[in-house]
Design an enzyme around this catalytic site. Structure first.
Site, PDB file in Angstrom:
ATOM      1  N   ASP A 250       0.865  -1.125  -0.054  1.00  0.00           N
ATOM      2  CA  ASP A 250       0.047   0.079   0.007  1.00  0.00           C
ATOM      3  C   ASP A 250       0.843   1.313   0.087  1.00  0.00           C
ATOM      4  OD1 ASP A 250      -2.258  -1.111   0.095  1.00  0.00           O
ATOM      5  OD2 ASP A 250      -2.754  -0.780   2.272  1.00  0.00           O
ATOM      6  N   LYS A 272      -3.583   2.914  -2.387  1.00  0.00           N
ATOM      7  CA  LYS A 272      -4.893   3.944  -2.459  1.00  0.00           C
ATOM      8  C   LYS A 272      -4.539   5.152  -1.954  1.00  0.00           C
ATOM      9  CE  LYS A 272      -7.466  -0.027  -0.785  1.00  0.00           C
ATOM     10  NZ  LYS A 272      -8.280  -0.121   0.382  1.00  0.00           N
ATOM     11  N   MET A 385      -7.748   8.852   9.115  1.00  0.00           N
ATOM     12  CA  MET A 385      -8.095   9.523   7.959  1.00  0.00           C
ATOM     13  C   MET A 385      -9.025  10.703   8.154  1.00  0.00           C
ATOM     14  SD  MET A 385      -9.126   5.873   5.980  1.00  0.00           S
ATOM     15  CE  MET A 385      -9.843   4.894   7.546  1.00  0.00           C
TER      16      MET A 385
END
Ligand code: SAH
Length: 467
Positions: A250, A272, A385
């Site tokens: 990732d 991502k 996030m």
């Protein structure tokens, strides 16, 4: 070679320890572990020694050493604080050809003790020939770190099948090839991951296999790479990183961690970005299945911990459905890593009795978090996030009752050399978006514990910015 390395069988045999101090106690413990029948001769014993003396097969003569003590002894270790006694024991043992060891005095020894990595029945002994016990210990620590704790269990399991394998593969070269592939493949991994039954089934299948490939086929390791500092990955993660054929990684996996992956492994980026998925989740799931079906050892490497906002659960769900063997290796999650490196204890008896990890990635800007429970006092809330939700976080937590003065920390690129910590309050939080060019990844810690940062900060990535 200055010494002949051997492993001595002392099970049930009479051995002697002269001395009652801490060093003598360590020697006694070792002999006891190896199954010896030990007599300790010492007028006085320390606490450590006294505890050991309770055990079976250990007896104590509370007096000074006498020459006759060596009469029925196959091995002696002397560790008294009286140099003359040590010397005497050593010379007497020499005359009688009894192996003798004197602590910290290689000249008086006719055998020396190595540093031992014990994965019984597997044992690794490290010696520097007495020149530097510290160096031997350092070496030992290194070896400890990459030899799985379950190595002994693997050896014992292999032992159970030795005869069967010998019958099946009469030719030694074929047999060696068989064991080499089995011990580097699925069977070993299953056992290390605590799935002994499955490991046995896989081993039996390999023995009966008509195929030339005994490694047991592909498998997937879902591994947490931690928040960035490569020192924070686990021993198991390290080992799997070294043996994987393919690595699917990732964006969050730091370059420093990627440096530890086996050099000739194939690397596939599945990173991502917010709103910009390089591979969709479905195609990542399918990719893992396909690679494992090709017989590869696939390392699925994820930032932090794979089961904390990592969608690791979804990936292995597909693997489980498809019957592909997998294991999950936890990593240090961003909240824990960043909090430690920012000097912010997530719980504290005076400030926070609970800690909540929550995602700040709000669908279409709508507020679907339970703000009421997040705004309770005496708890720490960590937003993953959350960078794009800063105004909402600030507004809602205040609206639901948290004081506007509640301290907030933003930790950017935590645990890496570029770590930056910004200290704000709930009220001032939105200003930072305008003031600073915040970069991902950033984590947001809300709660009174943040005030401890000033006192407890210890890690200096770059200069810390404080208000
Ligand atoms: N599975 C990961 C989290 C993935 S979600 C884990 O357990 O850590 C991604 C979020 O984690 C980022 O948006 C950020 O909020 C946080 N994060 C991950 N690594 C970070 C780091 N080194 N510094 C700050 N935040 C980090």
């Amino acid at each position: 070679m200055d010494y002949l390395p051997i492993f001595l069988d002392v099970k049930g045999r009479p051995c002697l320890v002269v001395g009652g101090g801490k060093v003598a106690a360590r020697k006694l413990a070792l002999l006891h572990r190896a199954g010896a029948r030990v007599t300790v001769v010492a007028p006085e014993v320390c606490n450590d020694m006294r505890q050991l003396l309770q055990q079976e097969n250990i007896s104590h003569e509370q007096r000074e050493f006498r020459d006759g003590d060596l009469d029925d002894t196959v091995l002696v270790m002397a560790a008294t604080n009286d140099e003359a006694v040590n010397r005497h024991v050593s010379s007497l043992a020499g005359q009688r050809h009894i192996p003798a060891n004197v602590a910290d005095n290689p000249k008086l020894c006719n055998f020396i003790m190595p540093s031992v990595i014990d994965r019984s029945p597997v044992q690794i002994a490290v010696s520097t020939g007495g020149s530097s016990p510290v160096l031997a210990r350092l070496l030992r620590a290194r070896l400890e770190s990459f030899i799985p704790a379950a190595y002994g269990r693997l050896a014992r399991m292999v032992d159970d099948y030795r005869r069967e394998v010998k019958q099946r593969f009469a030719e030694p070269a074929r047999r060696r090839y068989f064991w080499e592939s089995v011990l580097q493949g699925q069977v070993a991994e299953l056992l290390f991951a605590g799935q002994e039954e499955k490991a046995r089934t896989a081993l039996e299948a390999a023995i009966n296999s008509t195929d030339e490939d005994f490694s047991g086929g592909g498998e997937v390791y879902l591994v947490g790479a931690g928040p960035g500092d490569p020192d924070l990955i686990t021993f198991r993660a390290m080992r799997l990183m070294q043996q994987a054929d393919v690595v699917v990684y990732d964006r969050l996996v730091s370059p420093a961690v990627m440096d530890l992956v086996r050099r000739d492994a194939e690397l596939i980026y599945a990173g991502k970005q917010r709103d910009q998925h390089t591979l969709t989740q479905e195609s990542i799931n399918d990719l893992l299945v396909r690679l494992a079906r090709e017989g590869k050892r696939v390392l699925r490497l994820k930032g932090g911990d794979p089961f904390i906002f990592g969608r690791g659960g979804e990936e292995i769900e597909t693997l489980a459905q498809e019957g592909i063997p997998f294991q999950v290796v936890p990593g240090i999650t961003a909240a824990a890593g960043c909090a430690s490196y920012a000097g912010i204890p997530l719980t504290h008896r005076d400030y926070a009795q609970a800690c909540i990890f929550v995602t700040g990635h709000l669908k279409d800007g709508t507020v679907d978090l339970d703000w009421e429970s997040l705004a309770r006092p005496a708890q720490t809330v960590v937003f993953y996030m959350g960078m794009h939700s800063i105004p909402v976080i600030s507004r809602e937590l205040i609206a639901h009752g948290l004081p506007a003065t509640t301290p907030v920390a933003l930790v950017q690129k935590g645990t890496t050399p570029e770590q930056r910590v910004y200290i704000e309050t709930l009220a001032s939080l939105p200003d930072i978006v305008a003031r600073e060019a915040l970069q991902p990844p950033t984590i947001i810690i809300v709660g009174e514990v943040v005030s401890l940062h000033e006192k407890l900060e210890w890690f200096s990535g770059n200069k810390l910015t404080k208000k």
